[in-house]
Every structure is written in structure tokens, then in C-alpha cells.
Scaffold this motif. Structure first.
Motif, PDB file in Angstrom:
ATOM      1  N   THR A 299      26.812 -37.299  30.974  1.00 47.02           N
ATOM      2  CA  THR A 299      24.978 -36.701  30.894  1.00 47.02           C
ATOM      3  C   THR A 299      24.798 -37.483  31.686  1.00 47.02           C
ATOM      4  N   ILE A 300      23.050 -37.348  31.244  1.00 42.80           N
ATOM      5  CA  ILE A 300      22.076 -37.634  32.968  1.00 42.80           C
ATOM      6  C   ILE A 300      22.253 -38.715  34.318  1.00 42.80           C
ATOM      7  N   ALA A 301      23.067 -38.580  35.396  1.00 40.77           N
ATOM      8  CA  ALA A 301      23.231 -39.293  36.332  1.00 40.77           C
ATOM      9  C   ALA A 301      21.961 -40.129  36.388  1.00 40.77           C
ATOM     10  N   PHE A 317      31.576 -42.111  36.133  1.00 36.01           N
ATOM     11  CA  PHE A 317      32.073 -41.672  37.939  1.00 36.01           C
ATOM     12  C   PHE A 317      31.027 -42.758  38.629  1.00 36.01           C
ATOM     13  N   LEU A 318      31.785 -43.183  39.840  1.00 39.66           N
ATOM     14  CA  LEU A 318      30.307 -43.100  40.693  1.00 39.66           C
ATOM     15  C   LEU A 318      31.150 -43.001  41.537  1.00 39.66           C
ATOM     16  N   LEU A 319      29.721 -41.900  42.380  1.00 38.34           N
ATOM     17  CA  LEU A 319      29.308 -41.223  43.884  1.00 38.34           C
ATOM     18  C   LEU A 319      29.177 -41.880  44.559  1.00 38.34           C
ATOM     19  N   CYS A 320      29.283 -41.729  46.256  1.00 37.79           N
ATOM     20  CA  CYS A 320      28.766 -43.311  46.867  1.00 37.79           C
ATOM     21  C   CYS A 320      28.858 -42.778  48.200  1.00 37.79           C
ATOM     22  N   TRP A 394      25.067 -43.011  39.466  1.00 40.47           N
ATOM     23  CA  TRP A 394      26.500 -43.560  38.384  1.00 40.47           C
ATOM     24  C   TRP A 394      26.111 -42.488  37.006  1.00 40.47           C
ATOM     25  N   TYR A 395      27.932 -41.958  36.765  1.00 41.98           N
ATOM     26  CA  TYR A 395      27.626 -40.630  36.206  1.00 41.98           C
ATOM     27  C   TYR A 395      27.865 -41.077  34.815  1.00 41.98           C
ATOM     28  N   PRO A 396      27.538 -41.149  33.712  1.00 43.39           N
ATOM     29  CA  PRO A 396      28.122 -41.574  32.780  1.00 43.39           C
ATOM     30  C   PRO A 396      28.749 -41.035  31.775  1.00 43.39           C
TER      31      PRO A 396
END
Length: 414
Positions: A299-301, A317-320, A394-396
Motif C-alpha cells: 500500500t501507500i509508502a 519493507f524499509l528503504l534507506c 516505509w512500504y507496508p
């Protein structure tokens, strides 16, 4: 040369990339820990990389003059390159990398596993000298600390080694095949692949060193599986299962690939790579299900706007990414993940000194990392070097945000 007692602290060295080839640029990392049962007093810690152009030296004096020590992680201290006469060397003057306390006489390191910090030296140009056989050579370096368990600190020294490899040696790219197939279906055949170009051509079937072996381990086997013969002479290898059975998975599985090198003297060095194969959830048959709009799992990041501690309220997922300042000053962010069931936090670090990043809060450029995060995981972001900046998104898998920052935790009851 004066004899010195062994060091009191524990040091764990590694390089990035994992295999330091001659003529290449590497970063040297070191994790320092006090494993004593009592506190250790320390006036300084010094790293001696044995500058020179011979086989037992890691880099020349000129190369070390261009290497860049980074701001330490986990400790308030100065870590700098200094041209000094070191202990045990008489009048010899050379570059050392020294950790010193900020404005106080000594560090006091807490006992046991309650204290740990990291040091890093970037942009070390490895010299071109190998041993007579032109394969694997070991650079002999030293760690020097002025420390004691009580009273005035004294000089303590221990050695450490950094393996040097010929140009073309490689051990990398351990992935599923194809590499972008991170998520696989339950029960489908899986293929793993890697790049491995050892410094020796001989394998374990040769009775005398030097030779190499390769094994792979995952939780479906009792012991590592020998995959030495799976590695081709052109430097590529793959694994699809053992004993004639195809490799299939019922659950998300980490894999570790080991490369063990046995040099001409019989000394062994082991390198390892890891990869993760994510198994998609089991298909579910639903009846009488009505949807008024499109269903979505991803869903929405949500942008993570501050370095802090939070709890994942769903899988995601956590993108850094991290970027240096416009003046190319270094920047670093540490992401620590503590499992929902508790236990030790697993740290992930990304560092750069490349500058100029967009300030819109959403553009991701520079070194990056994508981490799968389970529901209930404690996520901690620490920007240890603030000259630059970082981005985190954060991509839930659902609608759950990162809940945080966490409220202050109550003090334990007496």
C-alpha cells in the motif's frame, strides 16, 4: 624490539569489499568490545597498517596518507590519522590511525558485552606486492592500546592480518536466479547463483595445498553441502539442490555460501556471503468475497522523517539511502532491527562521502539498502554522521505505519 603484553580489548577486523585485491581501494572496519569481567581504562587505541611496498604491508606510506578515518560509531571520541613514532619501533615514524578520548585522560570501557563500538578507515589503496607464488599473501598489521584493568595504563600490542589477493580474485553476487526473483512460490524449484574466482585453481580433490573448497548452508540440511565442483573455471557457479533432488522451499529461508582457502602453508581463510529467498504466502481459496475497490497488499509508502526508534505495526519493507554534504563530507546512517521475539539487534550500516542530494524528502539517490521488516520488529535509525543527510521510506504490506517514536521506557523495579 620491546616485548609487550597482549591487548585487553577484543578487535574484529574486516574489509569492504570482503576480498582485498592488489591495486584496489578497500575500506577497513573494526568492531571493538570489552569482553573482560571488569572495566578497562584506556588512554588510546592505535591501528598500525604496517606501511610499505612489500608483501607483508597492506599499503604504502603515501597511500595511507590519503586514507580517511571515519567518525567512530558508538563512542564519543576522535579517530584521526597521525604521523608519529609508534611503540616498539624505536625512532621509526609512520602513519597510525589513533582513537583518543575527547578532553579527558582515559576512556573507561564498561565490562562484559555492555560496551561495543566501531572504527572504519576508508579509501585504502592496497599495494601491488604478493608472495613468491603470486597468489594469496597476508599483510601483517598491529593493534596497539595503552590500557589497564587497574592503575596507570601501559602499552599492549597484538597483531592482526589482512589477506591480499591477486587482481581478478572475486567472491560476490550470491543471489537467487534470476537475481530479481527475490520472492518465490512455495514448492517451486529454486536456483541460487554466485561469482567466485579463487586465487587457486586446485580444489579439494588435490592432496596438497594451496586449494579451495565451497559449501552452502540452509536450515533444511544438517551440515553444509559441498558445492566446490559446482564452481566453474570461468568463475561462475550455481546450486539447484543436492542428491538429485530439486531445491524447493516451504518458508522464507536464508542461505550462506562459504569459500574456504587453504594457502601453501596450510593456513585457512574463510569468506562468506548470504542471501534470502522469500516464500510468498500459500494461495487461499475464498468464497462469497465482494470487493468494492481494488485490493492491494503493498500500500501507500510512508516517509520516515526523523532518526528515532519505532515499532513495525505490520510486515513491510524499509528503504534507506544516505548522501554526503555538498562539500563531500561523510554521512552515515545505522538501521538496527530487533526481532519481535526479542534478542540482539541486527545493525545495517550505509556510508558515503558523495555530496549533493535533492531536498524534496522523497528522491532516493546514493548508496541504499532495502530491508524486509516483520510485524512487531523494533526499528532504530541513527544518523551517526550528520554532515550529510538520509532518506527513509516505509512500504507496508497492508496499512500499518511505523509506530513511533517509542515513549520513554519505565525504569526497572527494584
Amino acid at each position: 624490539m620491546t616485548d609487550y603484553p597482549d591487548v585487553l580489548l577484543s578487535y574484529d577486523y574486516s574489509t569492504d569489499p570482503d576480498m582485498a585485491t592488489v591495486g584496489s581501494i578497500v575500506n577497513l572496519m573494526c568492531t571493538v568490545e570489552n569482553k573482560q569481567d571488569v572495566a578497562v581504562s584506556c588512554a588510546y587505541i592505535s591501528i598500525d597498517l604496517n606501511p610499505g611496498d612489500g608483501p607483508e604491508s597492506l599499503a604504502t606510506e603515501d597511500a595511507l596518507g590519503n586514507a580517511t578515518p571515519q567518525k567512530p560509531t558508538g563512542i564519543n571520541a576522535s579517530f584521526t590519522r597521525k604521523l608519529v613514532s609508534g611503540p616498539g619501533d624505536g625512532t621509526s615514524t609512520k602513519y597510525y590511525f589513533m582513537l583518543t578520548p575527547p578532553g579527558s585522560k582515559y576512556f573507561t570501557f564498561k565490562p562484559g558485552d555492555k560496551f561495543e563500538f566501531s572504527l572504519q578507515i576508508n579509501k585504502i589503496l592496497v599495494n601491488n606486492a604478493l608472495g613468491a607464488d603470486g597468489t594469496l599473501t597476508t599483510a601483517k598489521c598491529r593493534t596497539i592500546e595503552k590500557s589497564s584493568l587497574s592503575g596507570n595504563p601501559v602499552t599492549n600490542i597484538t597483531g592482526f592480518t589482512v589477506p591480499k589477493y591477486p587482481t581478478g580474485t572475486a567472491f560476490r553476487n550470491f543471489t537467487t536466479s534470476p537475481a530479481d526473483q527475490v520472492v518465490v512460490k512455495r514448492g517451486d524449484p529454486l536456483r541460487l547463483q554466485w561469482t567466485a574466482k579463487p586465487p587457486f585453481s586446485k580444489k579439494t580433490k588435490h592432496p596438497s595445498p594451496p586449494y579451495y573448497t565451497m559449501t552452502i548452508y540452509y536450515d533444511q540440511v544438517d551440515k553444509p553441502v559441498d558445492v566446490t565442483d559446482n564452481n566453474s573455471d570461468n568463475g561462475g557457479g550455481s546450486f539447484t539442490g543436492q542428491g538429485g533432488e530439486l531445491l524447493t522451499l516451504s518458508h522464507t529461508t536464508p542461505f550462506t555460501l562459504y569459500l574456504t582457502l587453504c594457502d601453501k602453508n596450510g593456513q585457512q581463510i574463510t569468506h562468506s556471503l548470504t542471501t534470502l529467498a522469500v516464500v510468498s504466502p500459500t494461495d487461499v481459496t475464498l468464497t462469497d468475497l465482494d470487493l468494492n475497490e481494488t485490493a492491494s497488499i503493498l500500500t501507500i509508502a510512508n516517509p520516515v522523517t526523523q532518526a528515532d526508534t519505532a515499532i513495525a505495526s505490520t510486515d513491510g519493507f524499509l528503504l534507506c539511502t544516505v548522501q554526503g554534504s555538498a562539500n563531500s563530507e561523510p554521512s552515515e546512517v545505522v538501521i538496527s532491527l530487533t526481532p519481535p521475539e526479542g534478542g540482539d539487534a541486527v545493525p545495517y550500516v550505509i556510508t558515503t562521502d558523495e555530496g549533493s542530494q535533492p531536498d524534496d524528502g522523497y528522491t532516493f539517490v546514493g548508496p541504499r539498502i532495502l530491508l524486509p521488516v516483520a510485524k512487531g520488529t523494533t526499528v532504530n535509525l541513527i544518523q551517526t554522521q550528520s554532515a550529510g543527510t538520509y532518506r527513509a521510506m516505509w512500504y507496508p504490506l497492508g496499512t500499518g505505519p511505523l509506530l513511533g517514536p517509542l515513549p520513554p521506557q519505565p525504569a526497572p523495579s527494584a
